[in-house]
Design an enzyme around this catalytic site. Sequence first.
Site, PDB file in Angstrom:
ATOM      1  N   SER A 271      22.688 -15.799  18.555  1.00 37.93           N
ATOM      2  CA  SER A 271      22.967 -15.556  20.085  1.00 37.93           C
ATOM      3  C   SER A 271      23.641 -16.810  20.506  1.00 37.93           C
ATOM      4  CB  SER A 271      21.428 -15.396  20.705  1.00 37.93           C
ATOM      5  OG  SER A 271      21.860 -15.585  22.037  1.00 37.93           O
TER       6      SER A 271
ATOM      7  N   LYS B 205      26.107 -12.447  19.173  1.00 41.57           N
ATOM      8  CA  LYS B 205      25.626 -12.070  20.390  1.00 41.57           C
ATOM      9  C   LYS B 205      26.197 -13.009  21.588  1.00 41.57           C
ATOM     10  CE  LYS B 205      21.317 -12.088  22.287  1.00 41.57           C
ATOM     11  NZ  LYS B 205      19.853 -11.697  22.428  1.00 41.57           N
TER      12      LYS B 205
ATOM     13  N   LYS C 164      26.306 -14.133  25.313  1.00 38.58           N
ATOM     14  CA  LYS C 164      25.499 -14.091  26.644  1.00 38.58           C
ATOM     15  C   LYS C 164      27.004 -14.041  27.563  1.00 38.58           C
ATOM     16  CE  LYS C 164      21.156 -14.888  25.847  1.00 38.58           C
ATOM     17  NZ  LYS C 164      20.052 -14.151  26.055  1.00 38.58           N
TER      18      LYS C 164
ATOM     19  N   ASP D  56      25.275  -9.747  26.027  1.00 33.57           N
ATOM     20  CA  ASP D  56      23.749  -9.827  26.616  1.00 33.57           C
ATOM     21  C   ASP D  56      24.007 -10.377  27.992  1.00 33.57           C
ATOM     22  OD1 ASP D  56      21.143  -9.908  27.283  1.00 33.57           O
ATOM     23  OD2 ASP D  56      20.703 -11.632  25.865  1.00 33.57           O
TER      24      ASP D  56
ATOM     25  N   GLU E 299      23.256  -5.470  26.143  1.00 35.32           N
ATOM     26  CA  GLU E 299      22.029  -5.715  26.363  1.00 35.32           C
ATOM     27  C   GLU E 299      21.507  -6.060  27.799  1.00 35.32           C
ATOM     28  OE1 GLU E 299      18.606  -8.436  24.425  1.00 35.32           O
ATOM     29  OE2 GLU E 299      20.345  -8.804  23.865  1.00 35.32           O
TER      30      GLU E 299
ATOM     31  N   ASP F   8      16.180  -4.569  27.074  1.00 32.14           N
ATOM     32  CA  ASP F   8      15.228  -5.766  26.711  1.00 32.14           C
ATOM     33  C   ASP F   8      14.040  -5.889  27.773  1.00 32.14           C
ATOM     34  OD1 ASP F   8      14.128  -8.261  25.971  1.00 32.14           O
ATOM     35  OD2 ASP F   8      15.989  -9.523  26.070  1.00 32.14           O
TER      36      ASP F   8
ATOM     37  N   LYS G 288      10.684  -7.626  21.340  1.00 34.20           N
ATOM     38  CA  LYS G 288      10.523  -9.091  21.271  1.00 34.20           C
ATOM     39  C   LYS G 288       8.725  -8.931  21.497  1.00 34.20           C
ATOM     40  CE  LYS G 288      14.264 -11.026  23.509  1.00 34.20           C
ATOM     41  NZ  LYS G 288      14.872 -11.765  25.092  1.00 34.20           N
TER      42      LYS G 288
ATOM     43  N   GLY H 296      15.186 -12.890  20.201  1.00 33.27           N
ATOM     44  CA  GLY H 296      14.676 -14.127  19.844  1.00 33.27           C
ATOM     45  C   GLY H 296      14.169 -14.791  21.543  1.00 33.27           C
TER      46      GLY H 296
END
Length: 373
Positions: free
Chosen positions: A135, A161, A163, A188, A213, A238, A262, A290
Amino acid sequence: MEINKIVLRKMNLELKAPFQTSFGVQKDRDFMIVELHSNNHIGYGECVATAKPLYGEETVGTVELILEEILIPTLLDNEIQHPDELNELFKPFRRNNMAKAALEGAYWDLFAKEKNISLHEALGGTKSEIEVGVSIGIQESLESLLKEVEGYVNEGYKRIKLKIEPGNDLTLLEGVRRKFPDIEMMADANSAYTLDDIELFKKMDNLNLTMIEQPLAHDDIIDHAKLQSEINSAICLDESIHSLEDAKKAIELGSCKIINLKIGRVGGLTEAKKIHDFCESKGIPVWCGGMLESGIGRAHNIAITSLPNFTLPGDTAASSRYWNEDIISPEVTVEKGIITLPNSPGIGFEPNIALMEKYTTGIKEIVSKKVFS
């Protein structure tokens, strides 16, 4: 087995580099380790709550209170044969999932050590190795992002991934896709968008993303269903999924095609297993997200990912991705995007006591003489 002492250890680790998401920049991590001491072993669990309630409503402070006043007394007042029973035992107490998961995780580790089996074996895992991704936080420029991505692609991570946030999204994703046309890539959003952004997400359909996400509100499954019906890219939920019931409703509504599991968010390993099994029955793949865990939490993530429906690479990158020194020995390492599961009893990694003491900011001990069958 006999639990004769419970230790709540507050800790702080400084990140190697600031990690930016749509809800802020994180430079270090306050967290808690729960230790369950028997005559023979110590079980370790990690609480993923942070100092401020940015991802969820829990904080290190609220977790400490709930553990001391509610969850630990409940554990000690009941006869328990198997860690799965904690899931039902804690169910009357609403939410506080990260606190529940920390105590339950420590019990799972202790249980596996007492049985002389690995945690992934105790959970019913079927894999000897797992694929992992990485990530990447929001970067200052496309150039710095491309350099970051290139490094992890060269290291062999199986999925990247990225952000995103309003104003730092499509242009960055397009730039990465141009340079890396074939990598597994996802975005994400951490709940930063609304249905007013549907046209933006339709444009993302051209980027061959593995998933998007949690684009919409952290507690939503209705608007996500509307968005999923309008775009081809798979939505992954998520923050919206805190339980098996949440997962059932989201899947029935068509709110997502993928779920990020998670352990802390759903209240522990047992609830994570239940969600995994249901998603498998519905053909919905899952993967392990994570929370910037230390090696103890990372070890629990590795163990749960050994279950068969974890078919997408998770966020369990190497310890060195985040920390100058992790609190376990050996540290978690990744070889060409693969983590080999440890076979020693429990979580499979030994906590480094000297480093744990070094980074401990507060500690409480609860003495008990509770004996479990």
